[in-house]
Design a protein around this motif. Structure first.
Motif, PDB file in Angstrom:
ATOM      1  N   ASN A 107       7.686  28.440 -24.820  1.00  0.00           N
ATOM      2  CA  ASN A 107       6.776  27.933 -25.846  1.00  0.00           C
ATOM      3  C   ASN A 107       5.392  27.671 -25.280  1.00  0.00           C
ATOM      4  OD1 ASN A 107       8.729  27.962 -27.809  1.00  0.00           O
ATOM      5  ND2 ASN A 107       8.990  25.757 -27.913  1.00  0.00           N
ATOM      6  N   THR A 108       4.407  27.876 -26.125  1.00  0.00           N
ATOM      7  CA  THR A 108       3.040  27.518 -25.771  1.00  0.00           C
ATOM      8  C   THR A 108       2.838  26.030 -26.072  1.00  0.00           C
ATOM      9  OG1 THR A 108       2.202  27.964 -27.989  1.00  0.00           O
ATOM     10  CG2 THR A 108       2.228  29.830 -26.428  1.00  0.00           C
ATOM     11  N   GLU A 109       1.716  25.507 -25.639  1.00  0.00           N
ATOM     12  CA  GLU A 109       1.395  24.109 -25.948  1.00  0.00           C
ATOM     13  C   GLU A 109       1.385  23.899 -27.467  1.00  0.00           C
ATOM     14  OE1 GLU A 109      -2.164  20.836 -25.282  1.00  0.00           O
ATOM     15  OE2 GLU A 109      -2.181  22.685 -24.121  1.00  0.00           O
ATOM     16  N   ARG A 110       0.831  24.848 -28.190  1.00  0.00           N
ATOM     17  CA  ARG A 110       0.788  24.755 -29.658  1.00  0.00           C
ATOM     18  C   ARG A 110       2.203  24.723 -30.250  1.00  0.00           C
ATOM     19  NH1 ARG A 110      -1.926  29.185 -33.721  1.00  0.00           N
ATOM     20  NH2 ARG A 110      -1.497  28.014 -35.613  1.00  0.00           N
ATOM     21  N   ASP A 111       3.104  25.551 -29.715  1.00  0.00           N
ATOM     22  CA  ASP A 111       4.497  25.549 -30.180  1.00  0.00           C
ATOM     23  C   ASP A 111       5.137  24.180 -29.960  1.00  0.00           C
ATOM     24  OD1 ASP A 111       4.353  28.302 -30.798  1.00  0.00           O
ATOM     25  OD2 ASP A 111       5.111  28.872 -28.812  1.00  0.00           O
ATOM     26  N   GLU A 129       8.536  20.214 -13.386  1.00  0.00           N
ATOM     27  CA  GLU A 129       7.133  19.842 -13.558  1.00  0.00           C
ATOM     28  C   GLU A 129       6.334  21.011 -14.147  1.00  0.00           C
ATOM     29  OE1 GLU A 129       3.421  18.201 -10.892  1.00  0.00           O
ATOM     30  OE2 GLU A 129       5.470  17.792 -10.218  1.00  0.00           O
ATOM     31  N   LYS A 130       6.681  22.228 -13.745  1.00  0.00           N
ATOM     32  CA  LYS A 130       5.992  23.412 -14.258  1.00  0.00           C
ATOM     33  C   LYS A 130       6.120  23.500 -15.782  1.00  0.00           C
ATOM     34  CE  LYS A 130       6.027  28.443 -13.987  1.00  0.00           C
ATOM     35  NZ  LYS A 130       6.695  29.634 -13.445  1.00  0.00           N
ATOM     36  N   LEU A 131       7.299  23.206 -16.303  1.00  0.00           N
ATOM     37  CA  LEU A 131       7.504  23.262 -17.756  1.00  0.00           C
ATOM     38  C   LEU A 131       6.842  22.086 -18.469  1.00  0.00           C
ATOM     39  CD1 LEU A 131      11.214  24.473 -18.007  1.00  0.00           C
ATOM     40  CD2 LEU A 131       9.127  25.770 -18.475  1.00  0.00           C
ATOM     41  N   LEU A 132       6.542  21.030 -17.738  1.00  0.00           N
ATOM     42  CA  LEU A 132       5.885  19.871 -18.330  1.00  0.00           C
ATOM     43  C   LEU A 132       4.427  20.160 -18.659  1.00  0.00           C
ATOM     44  CD1 LEU A 132       6.012  16.863 -19.095  1.00  0.00           C
ATOM     45  CD2 LEU A 132       5.473  16.343 -16.703  1.00  0.00           C
ATOM     46  N   ARG A 133       3.794  21.027 -17.910  1.00  0.00           N
ATOM     47  CA  ARG A 133       2.356  21.284 -18.064  1.00  0.00           C
ATOM     48  C   ARG A 133       1.950  21.701 -19.482  1.00  0.00           C
ATOM     49  NH1 ARG A 133       2.620  24.319 -12.763  1.00  0.00           N
ATOM     50  NH2 ARG A 133       2.763  22.608 -11.297  1.00  0.00           N
ATOM     51  N   PRO A 134       2.691  22.600 -20.164  1.00  0.00           N
ATOM     52  CA  PRO A 134       2.271  22.957 -21.524  1.00  0.00           C
ATOM     53  C   PRO A 134       2.460  21.832 -22.535  1.00  0.00           C
ATOM     54  CG  PRO A 134       3.687  24.662 -20.604  1.00  0.00           C
ATOM     55  CD  PRO A 134       3.724  23.502 -19.672  1.00  0.00           C
ATOM     56  N   LEU A 135       3.224  20.803 -22.186  1.00  0.00           N
ATOM     57  CA  LEU A 135       3.427  19.694 -23.123  1.00  0.00           C
ATOM     58  C   LEU A 135       2.233  18.792 -23.092  1.00  0.00           C
ATOM     59  CD1 LEU A 135       7.166  18.844 -22.408  1.00  0.00           C
ATOM     60  CD2 LEU A 135       6.257  20.066 -24.334  1.00  0.00           C
TER      61      LEU A 135
END
Length: 135
Positions: A107-111, A129-135
C-alpha cells in the motif's frame, strides 16, 4: 493408514463447541505443547515456534493491547508480510476482543490513510520499520 472418517466427527465436534477461534487455538496449544506450530526460514535455515510459545506470545500481546486501552470491538490495523508474527498478531488482536484490519504491505501512504480513516482503527501493528515509513 488412519481412518480419517472416524476422526472427523471429533474434530468437527471440537470446532462446533468452541466459542471462538482463539479459544479453539488455545485449547489446541494446550494439547500440542512443545510441538512445532509456525515456521520461518531465517539465517539460512528453518526455525519453528511451538504451540506453547505461540500461545504465550498471543496472550502477552493481547494483554498489552488491552493495556493500551483498546476495548472490545476496537479495530487494529495489521501491516505485515506473511510470517509467523502475522498469525500471532491476528490471534492476539482477536484475543483482546478487537477486530483485525489487514492491510497490504504494498500500500501507498494514501492507501493506508484511506484504510485507517475508513476502518476507524485505534492502533496499528507493523512488522518492520521499513513498512512503517509509508504510514
Amino acid at each position: 493408514m488412519k481412518n480419517t472418517a472416524v476422526e472427523e466427527p471429533a474434530v468437527l465436534s471440537e470446532i462446533d463447541s468452541a466459542n471462538n477461534l482463539v479459544e479453539l487455538f488455545l485449547k489446541r496449544a494446550d494439547e500440542k505443547g512443545d510441538q512445532p506450530f509456525l515456521g520461518a526460514k531465517r539465517e539460512g535455515g528453518w526455525q519453528t515456534i511451538s504451540w506453547r510459545e505461540t500461545a504465550e506470545q498471543v496472550c502477552l500481546l493481547a494483554e498489552n493491547l488491552r493495556g493500551l486501552g483498546l476495548k472490545d470491538g476496537d479495530r487494529v490495523c495489521l501491516v505485515s508480510e506473511n510470517r509467523p508474527e502475522w498469525c500471532i498478531a491476528d490471534l492476539a488482536i482477536m484475543a483482546a476482543g478487537c477486530v483485525t484490519v489487514p492491510a497490504y504491505i504494498t500500500n501507498t501512504e494514501r492507501d493506508h490513510v484511506h484504510i485507517l480513516d475508513n476502518s476507524g482503527a485505534r492502533a496499528v501493528i507493523v512488522s518492520t520499520e521499513k513498512l512503517l515509513r509509508p504510514l
